[in-house]
Enzyme design. Structure first.
Site, PDB file in Angstrom:
ATOM      1  CE  LYS A  53      -3.935  -2.284   2.203  1.00  0.00           C
ATOM      2  NZ  LYS A  53      -4.739  -2.565   3.415  1.00  0.00           N
ATOM      3  CD  GLN A  97      -3.688  -4.307   6.433  1.00  0.00           C
ATOM      4  OE1 GLN A  97      -3.800  -3.249   5.833  1.00  0.00           O
ATOM      5  NE2 GLN A  97      -4.136  -5.436   5.939  1.00  0.00           N
ATOM      6  CG  ASP A 120      -9.618   0.389   5.021  1.00  0.00           C
ATOM      7  OD1 ASP A 120      -9.498  -0.064   3.870  1.00  0.00           O
ATOM      8  OD2 ASP A 120      -8.842   0.109   5.957  1.00  0.00           O
TER       9      ASP A 120
HETATM   10  N1  GUN Z   1      -7.279  -6.531   6.148  1.00  0.00           N
HETATM   11  C1  GUN Z   1      -7.698  -7.251   5.089  1.00  0.00           C
HETATM   12  N2  GUN Z   1      -8.272  -6.439   4.165  1.00  0.00           N
HETATM   13  C2  GUN Z   1      -8.209  -5.186   4.661  1.00  0.00           C
HETATM   14  C3  GUN Z   1      -8.619  -3.922   4.167  1.00  0.00           C
HETATM   15  O1  GUN Z   1      -9.195  -3.775   3.080  1.00  0.00           O
HETATM   16  N3  GUN Z   1      -8.360  -2.870   4.978  1.00  0.00           N
HETATM   17  C4  GUN Z   1      -7.762  -3.001   6.181  1.00  0.00           C
HETATM   18  N4  GUN Z   1      -7.573  -1.905   6.897  1.00  0.00           N
HETATM   19  N5  GUN Z   1      -7.361  -4.140   6.674  1.00  0.00           N
HETATM   20  C5  GUN Z   1      -7.591  -5.242   5.904  1.00  0.00           C
END
Ligand code: GUN
Length: 286
Positions: A53, A97, A120
Site C-alpha cells: 500500500k 490494517q 477504508d
Molecule cells: N485486512 C484485510 N483487508 C483489509 C482492508 O481492506 N483494509 C484493512 N484496513 N485491513 C484489511
C-alpha cells in the site's frame, strides 16, 4: 481454458495512470494527497499488504506514512496517534490494517478515525452512508471488484449475483454495491446448507471466504463470471484463491486469477479513495 481472464494487474495499471494525473493536478495547487497506514504486530501477510500500500502511494506521487507498533502496544497509544493524524492537514486518509491483536477493540479504533479520512470506509457513519445508497468511501476490495466487473462489460441489472462470504470488509459492502447496481443478490456463508445450489444458478460469483480452492468448476453455471477475492497461502508457499482456478476456468465465461486479480485493484481503490479525500479537502479550502 474457455474463460476470459479478468486481468487485475492490467486494469490497476490503467486506473493508476489516471490517478497519477489527478495527483499531479492537485499537487499543482500545492496539495499532496497523504495516506497514513497503521500496522500493529508482526502478522507476515499484513506486513506485506501494508508495504504494498505504501509503495503504491509513492508510485502515483502521493505522500505516505507507515506507523508500526509491536503487538503488545497499549490501545491508548494507537488511539492517541489516530487523534493526531485526524488533525494533521498533510494526511487525507487513515487506515488501520486489520486484523488487530486480541486486546484491541477494533470497532472502537475504527470509530476513532475521522469519517472524512476513513478511506477504508469502515467507520459506522460511512457504512451507513453506503447502505443508504449515498457512499462517501466505498470499501476498497468491493470497490475494486465493481471496477473489474465494469471493465469486463458484465451486465449487472437483473443479474443473479452470489457472494460467498459475509465479512464487513468484503461480503456485506459487496452485497450493497451489487444490489445498488440492480443485481439480485444472495449472500452465502459458512452456515449455508447447500452452497453449490446457489452458486450453480449465479451469473456472477464473488468468492470471499478465505478457504483455498473451495469453489470448483462443477459448482458453476456455464458462462458465469467469477471474481476471486481470496488470497490463501498453500503449504508449498504458493498463493491461491478461494476458487479452484483450473476447474473453474473450463466452465466460467470470465474469471479473475490469484495473484493478479482483485489484489492489485484493492490497493488501487485505496489510492483512489485517498485522492478523493484530498480533492474534497482542497475544495473545502477554496
Ligand atoms: N485486512 C484485510 N483487508 C483489509 C482492508 O481492506 N483494509 C484493512 N484496513 N485491513 C484489511
Amino acid at each position: 481454458m474457455t474463460a476470459r481472464l479478468i486481468d487485475g494487474n492490467a486494469l490497476a495499471a490503467s486506473v493508476r495512470g489516471e490517478l497519477a494525473e489527478r495527483v499531479f493536478a492537485l499537487k499543482a495547487q500545492g496539495i499532496t494527497p497523504g495516506l497514513a497506514v497503521i500496522l500493529v504486530g508482526a502478522d507476515p501477510a499484513s506486513a506485506v499488504y501494508v508495504r504494498n500500500k505504501v509503495a503504491a502511494c509513492e508510485k502515483v506521487g502521493m505522500h505516505s506514512l507507515k506507523i508500526e507498533y509491536p503487538a503488545d502496544v497499549a490501545q491508548a497509544t494507537v488511539l492517541g496517534k489516530i487523534s493526531e493524524l485526524n488533525r494533521d492537514p498533510a494526511i487525507h486518509g487513515i487506515l488501520v490494517q486489520l486484523p488487530l491483536p486480541g486486546h484491541f477493540d477494533s470497532e472502537l479504533l475504527l470509530e476513532s478515525i475521522a469519517p472524512e479520512k476513513d478511506v477504508d470506509g469502515f467507520h459506522a457513519e460511512n457504512v451507513g452512508a453506503l447502505m443508504q445508497g449515498q457512499p462517501r468511501f466505498i470499501p476498497c476490495t468491493p470497490y475494486g471488484v465493481m471496477k473489474m466487473l465494469e471493465s469486463a462489460g458484465v451486465p449487472l441489472r437483473g443479474a443473479e449475483a452470489v457472494i460467498v462470504g459475509r465479512s464487513n470488509i468484503v461480503g456485506k459492502p459487496m452485497a450493497m454495491l451489487l444490489m445498488a447496481a440492480g443485481a439480485t443478490v444472495t449472500v452465502c456463508h459458512s452456515q449455508t446448507r447447500d452452497l453449490a445450489f446457489h452458486t450453480k444458478r449465479a451469473d456472477i460469483v464473488v468468492a470471499a471466504v478465505g478457504k483455498p480452492k473451495m469453489i470448483t468448476g462443477d459448482m458453476l453455471k456455464p458462462g458465469a463470471v467469477v471474481v476471486d477475492v481470496g488470497i490463501n497461502r498453500l503449504p508449498d508457499g504458493k498463493l491461491c484463491g478461494d476458487v479452484d482456478f483450473d476447474s473453474a476456468k473450463e466452465v466460467a465465461g470470465a474469471i479473475s486469477p490469484v495473484p493478479g486479480g482483485v489484489g492489485p485493484m484493492t490497493i488501487t481503490m485505496l489510492l483512489a479513495n485517498t485522492l478523493e479525500a484530498a480533492e474534497r479537502a482542497a475544495e473545502e479550502k477554496q
